[in-house]
Write an enzyme that holds these catalytic residues in place. Structure first.
Site, PDB file in Angstrom:
ATOM      1  CG  PHE A 136      -1.895   1.159   1.217  1.00  0.00           C
ATOM      2  CD1 PHE A 136      -3.120   1.035   0.584  1.00  0.00           C
ATOM      3  CD2 PHE A 136      -1.578   2.368   1.831  1.00  0.00           C
ATOM      4  CE1 PHE A 136      -4.027   2.102   0.555  1.00  0.00           C
ATOM      5  CE2 PHE A 136      -2.466   3.435   1.806  1.00  0.00           C
ATOM      6  CZ  PHE A 136      -3.695   3.293   1.170  1.00  0.00           C
ATOM      7  CG  ASP A 221       5.495   3.398   1.615  1.00  0.00           C
ATOM      8  OD1 ASP A 221       5.563   3.975   2.716  1.00  0.00           O
ATOM      9  OD2 ASP A 221       4.426   3.260   0.987  1.00  0.00           O
ATOM     10  CE  LYS A 250      -0.017   5.324   7.713  1.00  0.00           C
ATOM     11  NZ  LYS A 250      -1.406   5.722   8.001  1.00  0.00           N
TER      12      LYS A 250
END
Length: 402
Positions: A136, A221, A250
């Site tokens: 993702f 990522d 995040k």
């Protein structure tokens, strides 16, 4: 103005289905709703609230900067952005930083940079991007196409081309797919949304070697795995493999939206003025908060504490599972853990989430078969114990209702 959960259904686009309760206040790893009911937070805003809710030093950083300067645009630079970039390059392999507002934007920048680098150095034939099934990488059309879950990218018309997918942890399949036409490989060094899948160390090393062999950039990522989540500042540091480009978001802002792409001087120079940008990227508010979050997380005390808290989670989850036998395994690392359901409870992760909410515990899922925990890195041990006592009651409720 009085608003409730029902207001959501009246005024919001229906792409989310939020919980029935509406949180209004948070402190540390506890949250209170409109009725004053208290919850323990094992969700962490999906691995965002790295220091819990309303950490005094983050509140202070935001307040101080809020009284100085909010926004300039990238016609100017600003001191918080320069300080944060300096600290990120000092702490990592990288020499250069690009700031955005989210993980998806950081990944978009990484992918565009990789394509531009390959075009400049090797020509337009070298354009293939390889990513991994269940990966993702965000919800922009480019990043969602690179992500390995077609359910998220189908139904929006023609997709960006030259993107191929491979099974995670399958080096043999990857070796067959990569070639001199590959410009970049994007991977999570710990798959999050795909089910909290840890990488096999030999797989990661093999990917790095094959990228070197075929002159392809390796993009990590680290939107979910970064900023202390695994007990290392970034997960790559515990794998013995260094990427060419790393993305972060995040936890980086501790709850304030920010994203960053980190890379080397030689690669960075291919994003010349005008080739990419972001109006809000690197704004003083976000960078001031992120600088403080990074200062706090990147300490031996916090990073070693993550390891100890993981051990406590695993010990107590093991006891719950001894009693109820619902989990096949406890996956993940640090404060990114997944309780993978066994065959008897296959596909029922959401039932555990709902049952947890009924016990005033906030958890996440990672697909249909994994209950995910991504709490604050400094969650007190007593909150872990109390939260897992609530989780045990939730597990019992699901087992009894079967």
């Amino acid at each position: 103005m009085n608003v409730t959960r029902a207001t959501f259904d009246e005024v919001m686009v229906p792409n989310y289905n939020p919980a029935a309760m509406v949180p209004v206040r948070g402190e540390g790893s506890r949250v209170w709703d409109q009725d004053g009911a208290e919850y323990i937070d094992f969700a962490g805003g999906i691995a965002v609230n790295v220091l819990g809710h309303c950490h005094p030093e983050l509140v202070n950083a935001l307040t101080e900067q809020g009284n100085k300067l909010w926004h300039l645009s990238n016609v100017f630079t600003n001191e918080p952005a320069l300080r944060l970039a300096s600290k990120l390059t000092d702490a990592t392999f990288a020499d250069r930083v690009y700031f955005a507002n989210s993980g998806a934007e950081a990944n978009e920048a990484a992918l565009k940079l990789a394509r531009r680098w390959a075009l400049d150095k090797f020509g337009e034939e070298k354009n293939q991007i390889i990513a991994f099934n269940k990966g993702f990488h965000g919800r922009t059309f480019f990043t969602v196409t690179v992500g390995g879950q077609s359910a998220y990218s189908d139904g929006f018309g023609p997709k960006p081309g030259a993107v191929d997918h491979c099974e995670y942890n399958n080096l043999e399949a990857f070796e067959k797919l990569i070639s001199d036409k590959t410009c970049a490989v994007m991977m999570e060094p710990l798959q999050g949304e795909g089910g909290i899948i840890s990488p096999d160390p030999d797989f990661v090393k093999g990917v790095r070697e094959l990228c070197d062999k075929h002159n392809a950039l390796l993009i990590f990522d680290e939107v979910q795995s970064g900023v202390g989540r695994t007990g290392h500042l970034y997960a790559y540091m515990g794998l013995g493999v260094t990427p060419d480009i790393l993305t972060s978001a995040k936890s980086l802002g501790g709850g304030f939206p920010i994203g960053a792409m980190l890379t080397t001087t030689a690669i960075a120079e291919h994003l010349k003025p005008g080739t990419h940008g972001s109006t809000y990227g690197g704004n003083p508010l976000a960078c001031a908060v992120a600088e403080k979050a990074l200062d706090i997380v990147n300490t031996r005390e916090v990073l070693s504490g993550v390891e100890a808290k993981e051990a406590l989670y695993r010990e107590l989850l093991g006891k719950i599972n001894d009693k109820y036998n619902v989990f096949e395994e406890i996956r993940g690392k640090g404060m990114l853990l997944g309780c993978a359901l066994n065959k008897e409870y296959e596909g029922r992760a959401r039932d555990f989430l709902v049952a947890s909410a009924n016990e005033h515990l906030m958890v996440l899922v990672a697909g249909a078969n994994v209950v995910r925990f991504a709490p604050s890195l400094i969650i007190p041990d007593e909150d872990i114990r109390e939260g897992l006592a609530r989780f045990e009651r939730a597990v019992a409720a699901v087992v009894e209702a079967k």
